[in-house]
Design a protein around this motif. Sequence first.
Motif, mmCIF file in Angstrom:
data_model
loop_
_atom_site.group_PDB
_atom_site.id
_atom_site.type_symbol
_atom_site.label_atom_id
_atom_site.label_comp_id
_atom_site.label_asym_id
_atom_site.label_seq_id
_atom_site.Cartn_x
_atom_site.Cartn_y
_atom_site.Cartn_z
ATOM 1 N N LEU A 70 -14.339 3.863 3.221
ATOM 2 C CA LEU A 70 -13.969 4.716 4.354
ATOM 3 C C LEU A 70 -12.710 5.518 4.048
ATOM 4 O O LEU A 70 -12.578 6.666 4.464
ATOM 5 N N ARG A 71 -11.800 4.911 3.326
ATOM 6 C CA ARG A 71 -10.550 5.611 2.992
ATOM 7 C C ARG A 71 -10.836 6.813 2.096
ATOM 8 O O ARG A 71 -10.114 7.815 2.150
ATOM 9 N N LEU A 105 -10.408 -0.043 11.165
ATOM 10 C CA LEU A 105 -11.673 0.640 11.400
ATOM 11 C C LEU A 105 -12.810 -0.070 10.669
ATOM 12 O O LEU A 105 -13.893 -0.298 11.237
ATOM 13 N N ASP A 161 -5.505 1.815 11.639
ATOM 14 C CA ASP A 161 -5.619 2.337 10.281
ATOM 15 C C ASP A 161 -7.052 2.137 9.814
ATOM 16 O O ASP A 161 -7.904 1.642 10.554
ATOM 17 N N VAL A 162 -7.321 2.510 8.574
ATOM 18 C CA VAL A 162 -8.678 2.430 8.043
ATOM 19 C C VAL A 162 -9.137 0.980 7.916
ATOM 20 O O VAL A 162 -10.309 0.670 8.112
ATOM 21 N N ILE A 170 -5.598 7.550 12.672
ATOM 22 C CA ILE A 170 -6.042 6.576 11.670
ATOM 23 C C ILE A 170 -5.415 6.891 10.320
ATOM 24 O O ILE A 170 -4.947 6.001 9.594
ATOM 25 N N ARG A 171 -5.391 8.165 9.953
ATOM 26 C CA ARG A 171 -4.786 8.552 8.671
ATOM 27 C C ARG A 171 -3.299 8.215 8.654
ATOM 28 O O ARG A 171 -2.778 7.693 7.655
ATOM 29 N N ASP A 202 -2.850 4.550 8.403
ATOM 30 C CA ASP A 202 -3.181 4.109 7.050
ATOM 31 C C ASP A 202 -2.037 4.423 6.091
ATOM 32 O O ASP A 202 -1.719 3.631 5.203
ATOM 33 N N LEU A 229 -15.191 11.161 8.387
ATOM 34 C CA LEU A 229 -14.644 10.107 9.242
ATOM 35 C C LEU A 229 -14.911 10.425 10.717
ATOM 36 O O LEU A 229 -15.259 9.541 11.509
ATOM 37 N N ALA A 273 -13.513 -0.827 3.491
ATOM 38 C CA ALA A 273 -12.287 -0.102 3.827
ATOM 39 C C ALA A 273 -11.976 0.950 2.767
ATOM 40 O O ALA A 273 -11.598 2.086 3.093
#
Length: 812
Positions: free
Chosen positions: A23-24, A52, A48-49, A708-709, A712, A31, A20
């Motif tokens: 990916l963040r 994901l 969120d991440v 997603i951002r 997050d 992404l 995670a």
Amino acid sequence: MPEASTGSATAAANAPRSLAEALRARDDVALAALLHARPDLLNPVPGDVTQLATRAGTRASVVRALDRLDRFALQTAEALAVAPDPCPYAVLESLLIGAGGEDEDARAAFPRALGTLRDQALVWGDDERLRLVRTARELLAPSAQRPSPTGLGPTVAEATAGMSPTRVQEIVAAAGLPATHDPVSAVAALTGLFTDEVRMSALLDEAPAEAHGVLGRLVWGPPYGEVTPNPAPPVRWLRDRGLLLPASTRTVVLPREVALHLRGGLAHRHTAPLAPPVGAHREHRPQLVDANAAGQALAALATVEELVKSWEHTGPAVLRAGGLAVRDLKRVAAGLDATEQQAAFWIELAYAAGLLASDGEADERYAPTPAFDDWCELPPPERWSVLAAAWLPATRTAGLVGEQDAKGRTLSALGTDLDRSAAPEVRRRVLDLLAELPEGASAEAEAVLERLAWERPARAAGDLRARLAHWTLAEAEVLGVTGRGALSAFGRALLEHRDPAPLLAPLLPEPVDHVLLQADLTAVAPGPLRRPLGDVLAVLADVESKGGATVYRFTPGSVRRALDSGHTASDLHAFLAEHSRTPVPQPLAYLIDDVARRHGHLRVGAASSYVRCDDDAMLGEILADKRSAGLGLRRLAPTVLAAQAEPGALLDGLRAMGYAPAAESRTGDVLVARADAHRTPARSAPVPVPDGPPVPDATLLGAAVRAIRAGDLAATAVRKEPASGGSGVPAPGELPRTSAADTLATVQAAALTGSAVWIGYVNADGAASQRVIAPVRVEGGFVTGYDHTADEVRTYALHRITGVAELAEDQV
């Protein structure tokens, strides 16, 4: 030196500690690339991440991602699965190119392969701490039940996990190592010995010659071997020193560390860093290729039309389980003068184009659809475009017809179990490889198969992809997409999503409006016939041979068929005289007149059925004929016979005896035998079965990344501690909990100050989410504000807000 240590420590501290976090740290472009490569992660869009990363590590998603890797990227993942966890970049590289690093191709391709694994979130971490996602390691790491493609076995630690401490100490002593105080340190000592190149070489120098032979048989896998209770001295020598460790009472295994030493540090015996080339096998003039392909395209149109028209009046029955009976497939193959496999392809092609379907009636049969009539009215190039456009994305696989499924049931044409979701991708990839060759060049089938096998090793699909590629090459040739194995110009247009009809049109002969009648009761059509001429001639004569020119033969039966359909002798004479470039031969004129003179002399109607004739002598002749016994005839009057057979059977029986009866209606008029062509209700073409979720477009990817951002941001935003009486800041992933009064007071204060707050919300479907909003109005039981999570202004019901928390000063 201290500065370097400090830099390494800083890098380690900044390295991601989970998938995670990795990916963040990606930018939006990276992404979006992940979501494009693995579209299953978008169903639904992660909140969120963290969600994901969790979804990217599930077994189904990881298996799907591994199956889509090329051979070298998969070999890189397999090597990482047998490497230490975490693994430095240099160690992983040496597993693929060897300690000596002689394989320059592998060295050059390694960064690309590792980059692919990172892009698809199968590997994370910096170059000093590379990690394979846990699910992928479980799938690729060797075990007794699932051997690794590397041929490596378990590590020393794994192989000795159930061994008694006494036995471990005995192995340590036999290997020349000092005794240790516990089994863990003993295993560590053995591992250190087997991974020390100098000491390991010295130990192997002491081994008997036969022991080297035993190791040689196990080194490249499989690493397991059977032993007797009293093994031979070489095996005993290896077992005593831990170079072979017991896997069961009768099985030993070669430890991974020992195998890697013997292999020179290589995880694979052979690596495949480069894609096998697909070169030009034969080269032809592009004009010759196009002409050949156009001829095949014209033949394909004629074949499909003949097939579908043969089902206009009495199509084959639909099996109870769906599909076409084997006897009906054989009948179609005989009618098309083709093999059963080829017949199945034409049937499935017509079905995919929406020209055939089941009629849905009680006595369900296959019949042409209304779309077939529209298709017949199109110009030939456009008709071909319809067929080719249906073939390219179709998932129904005619090549499987006649095989058996997993339950032992035979797969039938038009059956329900012919869809293979990989078919469109393989079909398009084969044609793409042909398109990369120079115009007019064909590829060797084996080269295409090797390339496909490298691009998608198909760990779980067996040989299906290879068979799909074989079928694609064969089908493309008979359909006219290729000619002499090379991609045609109009086939290339089809592949590039351009209209192929303008390129095909100049290559097809213009339909002709005449035939050449010959004295041997045949007619030669020097090209494709215009539709009215072709339709009448198909009734008046039988097709004898096909090719560049079609040969028709006139017979008494074919002429009678034309008379039955309502034509008179004078109509037929006029038709032939109008459309023949040669005079009507006397034998043909005599044949028409003779059949017409006898046609309708006998009349058959329904009594059950009867025969009527003004010539009572002829009726007596029929009664006396032994061949009429099965018809159940008896004389009712001098000119009338009654029959037990149905009218249709009676007509067929009398015709078989050499007579030319005609059916008559209840009023005594001749009944025209031209049946109305049967059509199904309007049917849509079958929809291809997708191979997983569709590839998302740029718009969906952009929206998903923003969501997603934003999610997050809401999940990781720092919240203020409650002033008093609160329950503290919720744990990550938990919704805030506040009373209704506190919720109302907090959002009202935020609306006055223009600040943002963090809320938990449960929608009407019961789905919970957390959001960061900036309230602007609170009234009537609703709060309206800018939702940072959705990036738009939204209104939320206050009673659905589970709780609210203020954000820290440095948060949105």
